[in-house]
Design an enzyme around this catalytic site. Sequence first.
Site, PDB file in Angstrom:
ATOM      1  N   GLU A  23      79.218 -57.500  14.154  1.00 51.20           N
ATOM      2  CA  GLU A  23      78.253 -57.563  15.256  1.00 51.20           C
ATOM      3  C   GLU A  23      77.681 -58.980  15.296  1.00 51.20           C
ATOM      4  O   GLU A  23      77.396 -59.576  14.265  1.00 51.20           O
ATOM      5  CB  GLU A  23      77.108 -56.558  15.030  1.00 51.20           C
ATOM      6  CG  GLU A  23      77.533 -55.120  15.240  1.00 51.20           C
ATOM      7  CD  GLU A  23      76.344 -54.151  15.317  1.00 51.20           C
ATOM      8  OE1 GLU A  23      75.180 -54.585  15.282  1.00 51.20           O
ATOM      9  OE2 GLU A  23      76.615 -52.934  15.411  1.00 51.20           O
ATOM     10  N   HIS A  81      72.270 -58.304  20.393  1.00 50.60           N
ATOM     11  CA  HIS A  81      73.333 -58.055  19.428  1.00 50.60           C
ATOM     12  C   HIS A  81      74.455 -57.311  20.128  1.00 50.60           C
ATOM     13  O   HIS A  81      74.331 -56.934  21.296  1.00 50.60           O
ATOM     14  CB  HIS A  81      72.822 -57.325  18.183  1.00 50.60           C
ATOM     15  CG  HIS A  81      72.483 -55.886  18.361  1.00 50.60           C
ATOM     16  ND1 HIS A  81      71.369 -55.448  19.046  1.00 50.60           N
ATOM     17  CD2 HIS A  81      73.106 -54.755  17.939  1.00 50.60           C
ATOM     18  CE1 HIS A  81      71.319 -54.131  19.016  1.00 50.60           C
ATOM     19  NE2 HIS A  81      72.369 -53.672  18.362  1.00 50.60           N
ATOM     20  N   HIS A  83      77.597 -54.247  20.106  1.00 48.64           N
ATOM     21  CA  HIS A  83      78.141 -52.994  19.572  1.00 48.64           C
ATOM     22  C   HIS A  83      79.637 -53.048  19.784  1.00 48.64           C
ATOM     23  O   HIS A  83      80.094 -53.242  20.905  1.00 48.64           O
ATOM     24  CB  HIS A  83      77.557 -51.780  20.316  1.00 48.64           C
ATOM     25  CG  HIS A  83      76.182 -51.407  19.858  1.00 48.64           C
ATOM     26  ND1 HIS A  83      75.480 -50.360  20.389  1.00 48.64           N
ATOM     27  CD2 HIS A  83      75.394 -51.954  18.891  1.00 48.64           C
ATOM     28  CE1 HIS A  83      74.306 -50.275  19.771  1.00 48.64           C
ATOM     29  NE2 HIS A  83      74.223 -51.229  18.876  1.00 48.64           N
TER      30      HIS A  83
HETATM   31 ZN   LIG Z   1      72.804 -51.822  17.599  1.00 49.81          ZN
END
Ligand SMILES: [Zn+2]
Length: 132
Positions: A23, A81, A83
């Site tokens: 990530e 961030h 996924h």
């Molecule tokens: Zn997350």
Amino acid sequence: MRLVIRRDDLVGIIKSAGESEGEICGFLLGRIEGSAVFVEEVRGTRNKLNSPIAFEIDPLETAEVLDEAEGKGLEVVGVFHSHLECPPVPSGKDIEGMDLWRNVWLIVTPSGGFQAWILENGEVKEVRVETR
Ligand SMILES: [Zn+2]
């Protein structure tokens, strides 16, 4: 509430997400005007966990970013961030983080998905994303 971000910045985050095995993460710097959050700069950070299913930003790097933002007259208005295997919706761990960083959370996927969220009164709410 809405998040206003330059198309190039958003595309850049998505591209990084696609190029990383873990990530990706970082901060969104900008300013808040009324109910609009304007992103002026995207500041990627290291994912301390180096994991495909979680991220953590080093507190020292966080302190650096806070200093940088202050030096530029900007605020840390969001966290981003990626996924990799699931939709851009906050996980349980994300919600714990949102409780600490009470700003907008932008989540992207390598395939180009993106959604933004905020925790308000203990409830996760979606924030509209507008590109400019
Ligand atoms: Zn997350």
